[in-house]
Design a protein around this motif. Structure first.
Motif, PDB file in Angstrom:
ATOM      1  N   LYS A   1      45.174  71.781  68.405  1.00  0.00           N
ATOM      2  CA  LYS A   1      45.461  72.218  67.034  1.00  0.00           C
ATOM      3  C   LYS A   1      44.400  73.225  66.617  1.00  0.00           C
ATOM      4  CE  LYS A   1      47.565  71.779  63.025  1.00  0.00           C
ATOM      5  NZ  LYS A   1      48.974  71.797  62.788  1.00  0.00           N
TER       6      LYS A   1
ATOM      7  N   PHE B   1      43.463  76.367  63.470  1.00  0.00           N
ATOM      8  CA  PHE B   1      43.786  76.906  62.149  1.00  0.00           C
ATOM      9  C   PHE B   1      42.685  77.870  61.749  1.00  0.00           C
ATOM     10  CE2 PHE B   1      41.435  73.014  61.515  1.00  0.00           C
ATOM     11  CZ  PHE B   1      40.511  73.328  60.534  1.00  0.00           C
TER      12      PHE B   1
ATOM     13  N   LEU C   1      39.749  78.908  59.080  1.00  0.00           N
ATOM     14  CA  LEU C   1      38.862  78.385  58.035  1.00  0.00           C
ATOM     15  C   LEU C   1      38.947  79.288  56.807  1.00  0.00           C
ATOM     16  CD1 LEU C   1      35.797  77.587  60.304  1.00  0.00           C
ATOM     17  CD2 LEU C   1      37.378  75.939  59.309  1.00  0.00           C
TER      18      LEU C   1
ATOM     19  N   VAL D   1      40.443  72.486  66.705  1.00  0.00           N
ATOM     20  CA  VAL D   1      40.018  71.093  66.553  1.00  0.00           C
ATOM     21  C   VAL D   1      39.706  70.535  67.945  1.00  0.00           C
ATOM     22  CG1 VAL D   1      40.709  68.805  65.741  1.00  0.00           C
ATOM     23  CG2 VAL D   1      41.485  70.842  64.525  1.00  0.00           C
TER      24      VAL D   1
ATOM     25  N   SER E   1      48.779  65.597  65.322  1.00  0.00           N
ATOM     26  CA  SER E   1      47.998  66.668  64.700  1.00  0.00           C
ATOM     27  C   SER E   1      48.631  67.234  63.434  1.00  0.00           C
ATOM     28  CB  SER E   1      47.797  67.816  65.687  1.00  0.00           C
ATOM     29  OG  SER E   1      49.018  68.501  65.906  1.00  0.00           O
TER      30      SER E   1
ATOM     31  N   ASN F   1      49.583  68.183  59.881  1.00  0.00           N
ATOM     32  CA  ASN F   1      48.943  68.167  58.561  1.00  0.00           C
ATOM     33  C   ASN F   1      47.482  67.728  58.587  1.00  0.00           C
ATOM     34  OD1 ASN F   1      51.311  69.008  57.010  1.00  0.00           O
ATOM     35  ND2 ASN F   1      52.147  67.055  57.702  1.00  0.00           N
TER      36      ASN F   1
ATOM     37  N   THR G   1      44.927  69.585  58.792  1.00  0.00           N
ATOM     38  CA  THR G   1      44.097  70.520  58.012  1.00  0.00           C
ATOM     39  C   THR G   1      44.019  70.116  56.541  1.00  0.00           C
ATOM     40  OG1 THR G   1      45.986  72.002  57.700  1.00  0.00           O
ATOM     41  CG2 THR G   1      44.527  72.450  59.549  1.00  0.00           C
ATOM     42  N   SER G   2      44.940  69.286  56.095  1.00  0.00           N
ATOM     43  CA  SER G   2      44.896  68.791  54.714  1.00  0.00           C
ATOM     44  C   SER G   2      43.935  67.619  54.556  1.00  0.00           C
ATOM     45  CB  SER G   2      46.292  68.338  54.277  1.00  0.00           C
ATOM     46  OG  SER G   2      47.207  69.386  54.388  1.00  0.00           O
TER      47      SER G   2
ATOM     48  N   ILE H   1      40.544  67.429  55.897  1.00  0.00           N
ATOM     49  CA  ILE H   1      39.174  67.749  56.296  1.00  0.00           C
ATOM     50  C   ILE H   1      38.227  66.965  55.394  1.00  0.00           C
ATOM     51  CG2 ILE H   1      37.445  69.586  56.488  1.00  0.00           C
ATOM     52  CD1 ILE H   1      39.746  71.539  56.991  1.00  0.00           C
TER      53      ILE H   1
ATOM     54  N   LYS I   1      34.841  70.408  53.637  1.00  0.00           N
ATOM     55  CA  LYS I   1      35.217  71.788  53.938  1.00  0.00           C
ATOM     56  C   LYS I   1      34.009  72.718  54.023  1.00  0.00           C
ATOM     57  CE  LYS I   1      39.887  71.517  52.368  1.00  0.00           C
ATOM     58  NZ  LYS I   1      41.039  72.218  51.966  1.00  0.00           N
TER      59      LYS I   1
ATOM     60  N   PHE J   1      37.660  65.115  60.331  1.00  0.00           N
ATOM     61  CA  PHE J   1      38.954  64.926  59.687  1.00  0.00           C
ATOM     62  C   PHE J   1      39.243  63.450  59.502  1.00  0.00           C
ATOM     63  CE2 PHE J   1      39.008  68.677  62.296  1.00  0.00           C
ATOM     64  CZ  PHE J   1      39.599  69.644  61.494  1.00  0.00           C
TER      65      PHE J   1
ATOM     66  N   ASP K   1      53.043  71.214  57.661  1.00  0.00           N
ATOM     67  CA  ASP K   1      53.322  71.363  59.095  1.00  0.00           C
ATOM     68  C   ASP K   1      54.699  70.856  59.505  1.00  0.00           C
ATOM     69  OD1 ASP K   1      50.866  72.507  59.445  1.00  0.00           O
ATOM     70  OD2 ASP K   1      49.968  70.788  60.469  1.00  0.00           O
TER      71      ASP K   1
END
Length: 182
Positions: free
Chosen positions: A33, A35, A37, A45, A79, A81, A83-84, A86, A89, A98, A138
Motif C-alpha cells: 500500500k 499513498f 503524504l 507502508v 490495507s 482505508n 490512510t484514514s 494514521i 500525521k 497506523f 478505498d
C-alpha cells in the motif's frame, strides 16, 4: 456414420445448448500500500497486506465461445482505508504508524457485469462493477476485472486476474480457484 445430407459428425463434437451456468471463484493475494503524504511525497507502508475475495457469477452461454452475465463480488482488503487511520500525521516518515481500520472499512460487496470469451483450455473474463456495500474512500468506487481462467477439469479451473479501481488505479491480484456449476 453418415448423417442426413451426407454430413459426418466429428468424434468429439458437442451440440451447443443455450443455458445458464454458475461460476464460484475464491481468490487471495498480498499487496503493498502506498499513498502521498501531505507534503506531496510518496510513502509506501512497510509490510504487505492480505486480500481475500469471492465471486459468484451466473453467466448465460450465448454461444460455444461467449458467455455474459452478472457477478456478486465480495472482497476483504487488509490495507483498505488505512490512510484514514494514521496515528500521528506529523511524525517523521520512518515512525509513521497506523491503527487497524474496522472490518466495515476493509470489506466490500459489489455487482459487476461480466463477459467471457471461451476457448478450449482458457477463458478470458472481463468485468466492470461497483461496490454497493462499502465504507471508506478505498472501497467506495467502480472496479474493473480482467482474468484468465485455465481449466483443470471440466468444472475446476485456476483463476488468475487483476483488479483496477476508479478506471485507472491498480488494486490487487486475484489468484485462486473456481468451480463451474451447470
Amino acid at each position: 456414420n453418415p448423417q442426413k445430407g451426407g454430413r459426418r459428425r466429428a468424434f468429439n463434437e458437442s451440440v451447443f445448448k443455450k443455458r445458464i451456468s454458475y461460476d464460484l471463484v475464491l481468490y487471495a493475494a498480498t499487496r503493498k500500500k502506498g499513498f502521498y503524504l501531505d507534503d506531496g511525497n510518496p510513502f509506501v507502508v512497510p509490510g504487505s497486506f492480505a486480500v481475500l475475495g469471492m465471486n459468484f457469477s451466473p453467466m448465460y452461454n450465448l454461444s460455444k465461445y461467449f458467455r455474459a452475465g452478472l457477478s456478486l463480488d465480495a472482497q476483504f482488503d487488509e490495507s483498505a482505508n488505512i490512510t484514514s487511520h494514521i496515528v500521528d500525521k506529523g511524525a517523521p516518515r520512518e515512525r509513521i504508524k497506523f491503527h487497524r481500520p474496522p472490518f466495515s472499512e476493509q470489506f466490500a460487496i459489489g455487482i459487476s457485469a461480466r463477459a467471457e470469451v471461451i476457448m478450449p483450455i482458457f477463458s478470458i473474463n472481463m468485468g466492470i462493477g461497483r461496490n454497493i456495500l462499502c465504507k471508506g474512500e478505498d472501497t467506495d468506487s467502480f472496479y474493473q476485472i480482467f482474468a484468465l481462467k485455465t481449466k483443470l477439469t471440466d468444472r475446476l479451473f485456476i483463476h488468475i486476474g487483476y483488479q483496477l479501481f476508479k478506471f485507472k488505479n491498480p488494486n490487487n491480484l486475484m489468484l485462486g480457484f473456481g468451480w463451474s456449476f451447470r
